[in-house]
Write a protein that holds these residues in place. Structure first.
Motif, PDB file in Angstrom:
ATOM      1  N   ASN A   1       0.649  -0.999   0.135  1.00 15.09           N
ATOM      2  CA  ASN A   1       0.282   0.052   0.271  1.00 15.09           C
ATOM      3  C   ASN A   1       0.795   1.038   0.160  1.00 15.09           C
ATOM      4  N   LEU A   2       0.563   2.096  -0.384  1.00 13.90           N
ATOM      5  CA  LEU A   2       1.288   3.795   0.129  1.00 13.90           C
ATOM      6  C   LEU A   2       1.616   3.792   1.063  1.00 13.90           C
ATOM      7  N   LEU A   3       1.739   3.161   2.502  1.00 16.44           N
ATOM      8  CA  LEU A   3       2.643   3.471   3.418  1.00 16.44           C
ATOM      9  C   LEU A   3       3.091   2.705   3.547  1.00 16.44           C
ATOM     10  N   TYR A   4       3.200   1.726   2.672  1.00 15.54           N
ATOM     11  CA  TYR A   4       4.832   0.992   2.399  1.00 15.54           C
ATOM     12  C   TYR A   4       5.740   1.938   2.086  1.00 15.54           C
ATOM     13  N   TRP A   5       5.231   2.198   0.401  1.00 13.82           N
ATOM     14  CA  TRP A   5       6.202   3.144  -0.511  1.00 13.82           C
ATOM     15  C   TRP A   5       6.365   4.736   0.483  1.00 13.82           C
ATOM     16  N   LEU A   6       5.281   5.211   1.616  1.00 15.18           N
ATOM     17  CA  LEU A   6       5.914   6.392   2.656  1.00 15.18           C
ATOM     18  C   LEU A   6       7.489   6.121   3.458  1.00 15.18           C
ATOM     19  N   ASP A   7       7.286   5.143   3.700  1.00 17.78           N
ATOM     20  CA  ASP A   7       8.481   4.548   4.857  1.00 17.78           C
ATOM     21  C   ASP A   7       9.993   4.132   4.903  1.00 17.78           C
TER      22      ASP A   7
ATOM     23  N   TYR B   1      10.211  15.686   0.948  1.00 19.22           N
ATOM     24  CA  TYR B   1       9.880  14.766   1.374  1.00 19.22           C
ATOM     25  C   TYR B   1       9.500  13.417   0.807  1.00 19.22           C
TER      26      TYR B   1
ATOM     27  N   THR C   1      11.763   8.397   1.396  1.00 13.52           N
ATOM     28  CA  THR C   1      11.021   7.019   1.219  1.00 13.52           C
ATOM     29  C   THR C   1      10.937   6.011   0.698  1.00 13.52           C
ATOM     30  N   ARG C   2      10.647   5.013   0.411  1.00 11.21           N
ATOM     31  CA  ARG C   2      11.365   4.024  -0.099  1.00 11.21           C
ATOM     32  C   ARG C   2      11.762   3.803  -1.565  1.00 11.21           C
TER      33      ARG C   2
END
Length: 297
Positions: A2-8, A52, A57-58
């Motif tokens: 999901n999007l949160l994975y890529w924002l990590d 950012y 991000t990843r």
């Protein structure tokens, strides 16, 4: 995924978090007092979020393992993100976000010190500004320099931060909507400055695109993120990103600077126009005074 994975973040950096969180907080605090329009707020947040995304991000993994992705990262760091932040002209909001006591005690004395003023005068000089803006692109794309920068994480971060800071300084100088003074450059010089940055970007982008051999073997040595993409095709896409989108951003910047110039001229806020109007106004006032005095006699 999901999007949160890529924002990590790929590698957590407190420096990036602090450097982007502080202006975000100040902008939120000061935007209400400065009464910024929705368009200016949107422009600021778009630019800040873009910085950012390419810094924390990843996606950073791909920036380190594909040349064209690296060029995309620097296109955002040096052009897109700083461009939209400067386009929002957030200076008033950022200042308003700082508590008055801090501004009087720390910010104002710091900005008035001879060292800070001298550094700003040098960096904001039009010739220096263009040289830095274009020179940093050339410097970090020199094959030996680029090879070392992609291996040493400290130099890699210096490279990225130098591009972001220089982009902010350059676009802040070019997109300033005010007359000079208080702006550092007159509207005409702002147009010339950004136009002067276009040909060197086209030349370097075309050189990278048309070079028949691999200029940056570091990506092949360390392993590429996209194995289906050949090294030469990767290099060509990277050259195109510098050649076309990078140059187009400068063209758009020149058009916006030209629009500011025309707007200020239409409102009679250019320094040359004010100088021309002042003698006429004084002459007209003097003639009225003379005629009034003659009438009384």
């Amino acid at each position: 995924m999901n999007l949160l994975y890529w924002l990590d973040p790929w590698e957590f950096s407190p420096t990036v978090v602090i450097a982007l969180l502080v202006p975000a907080i100040l902008f939120v605090r000061g935007a209400r007092k400065a009464r910024l329009s929705f368009a200016r707020r949107l422009s600021f947040w778009f630019g800040l979020i873009a910085l950012y995304v390419v810094l924390h991000t990843r996606l950073d993994y791909f920036f380190e393992h594909e040349f064209f992705m690296h060029r995309l990262q620097h296109l955002v760091l040096h052009h897109l993100g700083p461009f939209f932040i400067a386009l929002s002209y957030p200076g008033a909001a950022l200042r308003a976000g700082i508590p008055l006591r801090w501004r009087q005690r720390f910010l104002r004395p710091a900005l008035q010190t001879p060292l800070v003023r001298k550094v700003l005068d040098v960096v904001m000089h039009p010739v220096v500004a263009v040289t830095l803006f274009v020179g940093l692109i050339y410097f970090w794309l020199l094959s030996p320099i680029h090879f070392v920068a992609m291996l040493d994480w400290r130099l890699y971060r210096v490279m990225n931060w130098s591009m972001a800071i220089d982009g902010l300084l350059f676009w802040w100088l070019v997109l300033d909507p005010r007359p000079a003074p208080p702006a550092r450059l007159s509207p005409g010089k702002r147009v010339l400055v950004v136009i002067a940055a276009i040909p060197p970007q086209i030349i370097l982008g075309a050189f990278i695109f048309f070079t028949p051999h691999e200029l940056y073997p570091i990506y092949s040595i360390c392993g590429r993120a996209f194995t289906w993409l050949s090294p030469m095709r990767d290099q060509q896409i990277g050259g195109l990103l510098l050649w076309i989108p990078g140059s187009m951003m400068s063209v758009i910047g020149a058009l916006i600077a030209l629009r500011h110039w025309m707007r200020l001229s239409a409102r009679g806020r250019l320094r040359t126009e004010r100088r021309a109007q002042t003698p006429r106004g004084l002459t007209h006032a003097a003639s009225q005074t003379t005629s009034g005095t003659s009438g009384q006699r």
